[in-house]
Structures are given as C-alpha cells and as structure tokens.
Design a protein around this motif. Structure first.
Motif, PDB file in Angstrom:
ATOM      1  N   PHE A  61       9.192  -5.785   1.197  1.00  0.00           N
ATOM      2  CA  PHE A  61       9.122  -6.822   0.538  1.00  0.00           C
ATOM      3  C   PHE A  61       7.659  -6.496   1.091  1.00  0.00           C
ATOM      4  CE2 PHE A  61       7.106 -11.130   2.395  1.00  0.00           C
ATOM      5  CZ  PHE A  61       7.271 -11.815   1.744  1.00  0.00           C
ATOM      6  N   TYR A  62       6.429  -7.402  -0.767  1.00  0.00           N
ATOM      7  CA  TYR A  62       4.990  -6.833  -0.064  1.00  0.00           C
ATOM      8  C   TYR A  62       4.422  -7.867  -0.041  1.00  0.00           C
ATOM      9  CZ  TYR A  62       0.817  -6.718  -2.879  1.00  0.00           C
ATOM     10  OH  TYR A  62      -0.066  -6.308  -3.751  1.00  0.00           O
ATOM     11  N   VAL A  63       3.983  -7.266   1.225  1.00  0.00           N
ATOM     12  CA  VAL A  63       2.703  -8.614   1.313  1.00  0.00           C
ATOM     13  C   VAL A  63       1.158  -7.924   0.574  1.00  0.00           C
ATOM     14  CG1 VAL A  63       2.097 -10.115   3.289  1.00  0.00           C
ATOM     15  CG2 VAL A  63       4.278  -9.169   3.140  1.00  0.00           C
ATOM     16  N   SER A  64       0.314  -9.110   0.289  1.00  0.00           N
ATOM     17  CA  SER A  64      -1.197  -8.334   0.235  1.00  0.00           C
ATOM     18  C   SER A  64      -1.888  -9.597   1.255  1.00  0.00           C
ATOM     19  CB  SER A  64      -1.229  -9.182  -1.610  1.00  0.00           C
ATOM     20  OG  SER A  64      -1.426 -10.723  -1.628  1.00  0.00           O
ATOM     21  N   GLU A  65      -2.956  -9.074   0.635  1.00  0.00           N
ATOM     22  CA  GLU A  65      -4.717  -9.966   1.685  1.00  0.00           C
ATOM     23  C   GLU A  65      -4.581 -10.973   1.322  1.00  0.00           C
ATOM     24  OE1 GLU A  65      -8.069  -7.655   2.967  1.00  0.00           O
ATOM     25  OE2 GLU A  65      -6.749  -5.915   1.546  1.00  0.00           O
ATOM     26  N   LEU A  88       8.935  -2.873  13.366  1.00  0.00           N
ATOM     27  CA  LEU A  88       8.744  -3.188  11.774  1.00  0.00           C
ATOM     28  C   LEU A  88       7.848  -1.918  10.995  1.00  0.00           C
ATOM     29  CD1 LEU A  88       8.606  -5.450   9.324  1.00  0.00           C
ATOM     30  CD2 LEU A  88       6.445  -5.734   9.900  1.00  0.00           C
ATOM     31  N   ARG A  89       8.680  -1.343  10.239  1.00  0.00           N
ATOM     32  CA  ARG A  89       8.640  -0.236   9.291  1.00  0.00           C
ATOM     33  C   ARG A  89       7.756  -0.742   7.921  1.00  0.00           C
ATOM     34  NH1 ARG A  89      14.134   0.772  10.139  1.00  0.00           N
ATOM     35  NH2 ARG A  89      14.271   0.575   7.810  1.00  0.00           N
ATOM     36  N   TRP A  90       6.491  -0.024   8.166  1.00  0.00           N
ATOM     37  CA  TRP A  90       5.600  -0.470   6.879  1.00  0.00           C
ATOM     38  C   TRP A  90       5.005   0.822   5.875  1.00  0.00           C
ATOM     39  CZ3 TRP A  90       1.155   1.636   6.902  1.00  0.00           C
ATOM     40  CH2 TRP A  90       0.583   2.320   8.464  1.00  0.00           C
ATOM     41  N   SER A  91       4.572   0.532   4.355  1.00  0.00           N
ATOM     42  CA  SER A  91       4.073   1.707   4.181  1.00  0.00           C
ATOM     43  C   SER A  91       2.976   1.013   3.305  1.00  0.00           C
ATOM     44  CB  SER A  91       5.192   2.094   2.960  1.00  0.00           C
ATOM     45  OG  SER A  91       5.256   1.306   1.769  1.00  0.00           O
ATOM     46  N   VAL A  92       1.675   1.254   3.236  1.00  0.00           N
ATOM     47  CA  VAL A  92       0.477   1.228   2.015  1.00  0.00           C
ATOM     48  C   VAL A  92      -0.520   2.336   1.591  1.00  0.00           C
ATOM     49  CG1 VAL A  92      -0.722   0.894   4.463  1.00  0.00           C
ATOM     50  CG2 VAL A  92      -1.308  -0.781   2.496  1.00  0.00           C
ATOM     51  N   ASP A  93      -0.641   1.945   0.565  1.00  0.00           N
ATOM     52  CA  ASP A  93      -1.552   3.081  -0.525  1.00  0.00           C
ATOM     53  C   ASP A  93      -0.761   4.524  -0.208  1.00  0.00           C
ATOM     54  OD1 ASP A  93      -3.025   1.058  -1.675  1.00  0.00           O
ATOM     55  OD2 ASP A  93      -4.485   1.294   0.347  1.00  0.00           O
TER      56      ASP A  93
END
Length: 132
Positions: A61-65, A88-93
């Motif tokens: 799932f994509y979330v942005s500022e 919650l697993r996450w990834s960013v950049d």
C-alpha cells in the motif's frame, strides 16, 4: 502487517467501548485474535469526507506525505483472552524496516466481552453487564 497473539481462557473484566475517528481517510482492518490457526487480518474499507468509497486496502500500500491515511485496527476476540502485538513492514526510497504497533513495544491484552462484569462506553453512562 503481521499480528501475533497468545490466547487463553477469558478473564473477567470491564468492557470499554469507544466510537469515532478523525477527519483523515481511514483504512480499516478487522483483526480476530482467537481464530483457530492464528490471528486473521481482513481489510474492509475506508472512510473520510473526501473519499468515502468502501475500497479495502491491499498490500503493498502506497502512502505519501501529501496523501495521509489513518489505519484503524478493529481488534476482536470471540471467546478467549489474548495478549497481542502487530508489526507493520515498510519500505521507502529503497530502505526497509518494521514498526512495532503498540505502547513502547508492550503487548496489548484483550478479553472477550462475554467475560465482562460491566460495560462502560467512553461516550456515555455505564451500562449493565451482558446477560449470560
């Protein structure tokens, strides 16, 4: 999102209920802790003034500022008492990590309402205990 639970027989306690959420669009997840085989997590829709459509969140799932989302876990037990945690697993950049959902990594505890000795809604007066 991963949910782990350790369940036992229910313990007596007070049933506290709360209603409401903020103005952000919300993604809702039904988490049932005492399902045979382990907890289940089911996305079931979102709410919000600008986007009220019942579109379940699918991972990844994509979330942005600029497009914030409010994730709501509707955690339930049907007949047991469970200690539980969610991760919650996450990834960013290109970076990856996990975030423990909770109070300083402490587990939450939830008991089935069937063991309630009293009911207290946060938005009203106390109610009688559920009848057996």
């Amino acid at each position: 999102m991963d949910v782990t639970a350790d369940c036992q027989d229910p313990i007596p306690g007070i049933h506290i209920s709360e209603r409401g959420a903020g103005g952000l669009p919300s993604r809702h997840f039904l988490v049932i802790l005492d399902t045979p085989g382990g907890p289940t997590v089911t996305p079931y829709g979102k709410t919000g003034e600008e986007r009220p459509d019942p579109e379940p969140a699918e991972f990844p799932f994509y979330v942005s500022e600029s497009e914030l989302e409010h994730f709501v876990l509707d955690v339930q037990v049907r007949s047991r008492s469970c200690s539980w945690q969610a991760t919650l697993r996450w990834s960013v950049d290109g970076q990856q990590g996990t975030t423990q959902i909770g109070n300083n990594s402490a587990v939450f505890r939830l008991t089935a309402a069937t063991a309630a000795t009293g009911r207290y809604p946060l938005d009203g007066p106390p109610l009688p205990a559920p009848a057996d």
